[in-house]
Scaffold this motif. Structure first.
Motif, PDB file in Angstrom:
ATOM      1  N   GLY A 240       1.876  14.803 -11.833  1.00  0.00           N
ATOM      2  CA  GLY A 240       2.326  14.001 -10.697  1.00  0.00           C
ATOM      3  C   GLY A 240       1.371  14.039  -9.520  1.00  0.00           C
ATOM      4  N   GLU A 241       0.154  14.494  -9.728  1.00  0.00           N
ATOM      5  CA  GLU A 241      -0.796  14.575  -8.623  1.00  0.00           C
ATOM      6  C   GLU A 241      -1.150  13.197  -8.094  1.00  0.00           C
ATOM      7  OE1 GLU A 241      -4.003  17.777  -8.816  1.00  0.00           O
ATOM      8  OE2 GLU A 241      -3.509  17.464 -10.938  1.00  0.00           O
TER       9      GLU A 241
ATOM     10  N   LEU B   2       1.304   2.545   6.624  1.00  0.00           N
ATOM     11  CA  LEU B   2       1.446   1.783   7.860  1.00  0.00           C
ATOM     12  C   LEU B   2       0.108   1.581   8.556  1.00  0.00           C
ATOM     13  CD1 LEU B   2       4.722   3.442   9.249  1.00  0.00           C
ATOM     14  CD2 LEU B   2       4.508   1.300   7.955  1.00  0.00           C
ATOM     15  N   LEU B   3      -0.870   2.394   8.157  1.00  0.00           N
ATOM     16  CA  LEU B   3      -2.188   2.273   8.794  1.00  0.00           C
ATOM     17  C   LEU B   3      -3.138   1.416   7.968  1.00  0.00           C
ATOM     18  CD1 LEU B   3      -2.688   5.978   9.962  1.00  0.00           C
ATOM     19  CD2 LEU B   3      -1.889   4.012  11.322  1.00  0.00           C
ATOM     20  N   TRP B   4      -2.565   0.573   7.118  1.00  0.00           N
ATOM     21  CA  TRP B   4      -3.407  -0.221   6.208  1.00  0.00           C
ATOM     22  C   TRP B   4      -4.425  -1.095   6.931  1.00  0.00           C
ATOM     23  CZ3 TRP B   4      -3.458  -5.428   6.609  1.00  0.00           C
ATOM     24  CH2 TRP B   4      -2.400  -6.072   7.210  1.00  0.00           C
ATOM     25  N   PRO B   5      -4.132  -1.636   8.154  1.00  0.00           N
ATOM     26  CA  PRO B   5      -5.154  -2.482   8.788  1.00  0.00           C
ATOM     27  C   PRO B   5      -6.464  -1.737   9.028  1.00  0.00           C
ATOM     28  CG  PRO B   5      -3.021  -2.833   9.850  1.00  0.00           C
ATOM     29  CD  PRO B   5      -2.858  -1.639   8.961  1.00  0.00           C
TER      30      PRO B   5
ATOM     31  N   TYR C 159       0.817  -1.224   0.000  1.00  0.00           N
ATOM     32  CA  TYR C 159       0.000   0.000   0.000  1.00  0.00           C
ATOM     33  C   TYR C 159       0.851   1.274   0.000  1.00  0.00           C
ATOM     34  CZ  TYR C 159      -4.171  -2.755   0.336  1.00  0.00           C
ATOM     35  OH  TYR C 159      -5.184  -3.632   0.038  1.00  0.00           O
ATOM     36  N   HIS C 160       2.174   1.068  -0.023  1.00  0.00           N
ATOM     37  CA  HIS C 160       3.045   2.203  -0.300  1.00  0.00           C
ATOM     38  C   HIS C 160       2.962   2.556  -1.777  1.00  0.00           C
ATOM     39  CE1 HIS C 160       6.477   4.894   0.099  1.00  0.00           C
ATOM     40  NE2 HIS C 160       7.042   4.269  -0.968  1.00  0.00           N
ATOM     41  N   ASN C 161       2.646   1.560  -2.612  1.00  0.00           N
ATOM     42  CA  ASN C 161       2.591   1.767  -4.059  1.00  0.00           C
ATOM     43  C   ASN C 161       1.179   1.627  -4.638  1.00  0.00           C
ATOM     44  OD1 ASN C 161       5.485   2.053  -4.427  1.00  0.00           O
ATOM     45  ND2 ASN C 161       5.606  -0.137  -3.927  1.00  0.00           N
ATOM     46  N   HIS C 162       0.192   1.327  -3.784  1.00  0.00           N
ATOM     47  CA  HIS C 162      -1.183   1.121  -4.247  1.00  0.00           C
ATOM     48  C   HIS C 162      -2.157   1.863  -3.323  1.00  0.00           C
ATOM     49  CE1 HIS C 162       0.994  -2.308  -5.981  1.00  0.00           C
ATOM     50  NE2 HIS C 162       0.020  -2.370  -6.921  1.00  0.00           N
ATOM     51  N   PHE C 163      -3.220   2.282  -3.952  1.00  0.00           N
ATOM     52  CA  PHE C 163      -4.262   2.959  -3.170  1.00  0.00           C
ATOM     53  C   PHE C 163      -5.064   1.930  -2.394  1.00  0.00           C
ATOM     54  CE2 PHE C 163      -3.595   5.956  -6.707  1.00  0.00           C
ATOM     55  CZ  PHE C 163      -3.350   7.119  -5.991  1.00  0.00           C
TER      56      PHE C 163
ATOM     57  N   LYS D  42       1.359   9.226  -2.029  1.00  0.00           N
ATOM     58  CA  LYS D  42       2.389   9.452  -1.029  1.00  0.00           C
ATOM     59  C   LYS D  42       1.773   9.910   0.297  1.00  0.00           C
ATOM     60  CE  LYS D  42       6.835  11.786  -0.451  1.00  0.00           C
ATOM     61  NZ  LYS D  42       7.818  12.715  -1.062  1.00  0.00           N
ATOM     62  N   LYS D  43       0.644  10.654   0.170  1.00  0.00           N
ATOM     63  CA  LYS D  43      -0.021  11.142   1.373  1.00  0.00           C
ATOM     64  C   LYS D  43      -0.756  10.021   2.102  1.00  0.00           C
ATOM     65  CE  LYS D  43      -0.764  15.864  -0.231  1.00  0.00           C
ATOM     66  NZ  LYS D  43      -1.774  16.883  -0.605  1.00  0.00           N
TER      67      LYS D  43
END
Length: 483
Positions: A94-95, A106-109, A33-37, A101-102
């Motif tokens: 690049g939006e 780490l809060l994916w759970p 989820y660093h690279n995926h929404f 990036k925002k």
């Protein structure tokens, strides 16, 4: 080794392995989820859950390539404007990557179980000149397609009037059309209907104050109907007649057309004036004779009637009245003689007097001497006045009578004490100077019962020519000027 100690030695490695596994899963999803929404993420109207920033960028780029704006005009015609025809494109800045990036991976759970609506200021560009050219070539600007606006106006028909609403038409204002379509493209709309601002408007609408003023004035005039009280007829100055008389200026002021009002009054007089009218009269013998001339009958005072009508029309209220008469008859209507009258049959030398349809008296007479042109005047007259002990004076005579009842200039009914006989053909060679001679006894009775204004119908049954001055002045039916 005791059993309990053996269990402890087994549990620790299991717990450690489980912890390491869970940490691995956590780290793995964090990296993902660093690279995926996150699932449930929507950017604009694009669902991009579990997708990369590059995927979202490519989606925006594809959206621009497939962009179509459908413009609908006032007539309901739809015009699809394809983005590729005016170089509509997405300008990536690049939006997508910044939004990703925002996202705190780490809060994916927690994040994977929530909805996420992302707002991004996507940048699209297009060739404005190409779009303007495309718009200018739309059917909306075709001469055959355009319908010019029509002003609201007052329509007056033969018997009614109404405000005809304006017709908007569809004459486009090019600058406004281009402006509104460009704004729709800028807002990335896919369907858009041109507003009223894109069309030329009628100059006059149904709410125009000048039209309202005109209708108000017409309402007042048409409310002022006049019902004429004339026996036996239904004569009105009605709404239809009033409408035909109106004159309306460019400023919306309403007035009565003087010439048309004069025409109406003239028609009224021509229709209901009975003075001198030729009419058929049923005689005491039961037949009918045609008789005209004389001075009896209704005469409308045209000048005063016109003046009164103007007052009526300005009153804004219905009126019921008689016409304004200059001269009146005894009975209202076209049959104005009624049932009280004197009938004189010159040919049969006889007179009858009827009152309310009943014979009061009758007598033989001696009328004017026809052999010398002194025939008595024929026509429809009225008793002008009554005079006792009158002296009748002519060019070569002077006669005293007790009862004189003139009806035609200086010609009247009176006693003739110097005569011993009446009737027959005495009148032809020994008749009067024009008066109607009757016995004194009958004259007295007539004088006592006959009212001033009573109609007198005097006629010949054969053609005669009357040339005496009194027949001219009294408008005798058979008068003919001397050659």
């Amino acid at each position: 080794m005791s059993p309990s100690k053996h269990k402890k030695n087994i549990m620790f490695p299991l717990l450690l392995a489980t912890g390491v596994g869970l940490l691995g899963i956590y780290v793995g999803f964090s990296i993902y989820y660093h690279n995926h929404f996150y699932p449930g993420t929507i950017s604009g109207d694009v669902s991009c859950g579990n997708q990369t920033a590059d995927w979202l960028e490519s989606k925006n780029t594809a959206e621009a390539k497939n962009y179509v704006l459908t413009v609908t005009d006032r007539k309901g015609t739809a015009y699809p404007l394809t983005g590729t025809d005016f170089n509509y494109r997405y300008e990536p800045k690049g939006e997508e990557a910044l939004l990703l990036k925002k996202q705190n991976c780490l809060l994916w759970p927690i994040g994977i179980f929530q909805k996420h609506h992302l707002s991004m200021d996507r940048s699209f560009s297009y060739d404005e000149d190409a779009l303007s050219s495309l718009i200018e070539n739309l059917t909306i600007f075709d001469r055959d397609y355009i319908e010019a606006p029509e002003n609201a106006h007052l329509e007056i028909t033969e018997d009614d009037y109404r405000i005809v609403n304006e017709i908007p038409g569809n004459t486009p204002i090019a600058e406004e059309v281009i402006k509104e379509i460009q704004n729709a493209v800028d807002a990335r709309e896919t369907e858009f209907t041109l507003s009223d601002s894109c069309y030329t408007k009628p100059e006059i609408t149904a709410e125009d104050p000048v039209l309202a003023k005109t209708v108000s004035q017409i309402d007042r005039y048409t409310a002022a109907t006049v019902h004429y009280k004339i026996d036996g007829v239904d004569e009105n100055l009605d709404k239809k007649a009033i409408l035909s008389m109106l004159t309306i200026t460019k400023d919306g002021d309403v007035s009565i057309n003087d010439a048309k009002l004069t025409d109406f009054v003239q028609r009224l007089a021509s229709t209901y004036n009975t003075y001198g009218d030729v009419r058929k009269f049923k005689t005491s013998k039961g037949d009918k004779v045609k008789i005209g001339g004389g001075d009896y009958g209704w005469v409308i005072d045209k000048a005063k009637e016109k003046e009164e009508l103007l007052k009526d029309l300005n009153s804004a209220a219905p009126t019921e009245r008689e016409p304004v008469y200059e001269q009146r008859a005894r009975k209202s209507g076209l049959n104005d003689i009624g049932s009280t009258y004197v009938e004189i049959d010159y040919t049969n030398q006889h007179l009858w007097y009827y009152k309310k349809g009943k014979l009061v008296t009758e007598t033989d007479i001696v009328s004017g001497k026809t052999s010398v042109g002194n025939g008595s005047p024929d026509g429809v007259f009225k008793i002008a006045y009554k005079e006792k002990n009158a002296t009748l004076i002519g060019e070569n005579y002077s006669s005293s009578v007790k009862y004189f009842m003139p009806f035609a200039y200086n010609v009247g009914i009176h006693d003739a004490s110097w005569r011993s006989q009446f009737g027959g053909e005495i009148y032809k060679n020994s008749g009067s100077h024009g008066c109607i001679n009757i016995p004194e006894k009958i004259a007295k009775k007539l004088y006592e019962t006959l009212e001033t204004g009573t109609p007198v119908i005097a006629y010949y049954r054969e053609p005669v020519t009357l040339t005496a001055e009194n027949t001219k002045i009294s408008n005798a039916y058979s008068y003919k000027a001397k050659d």
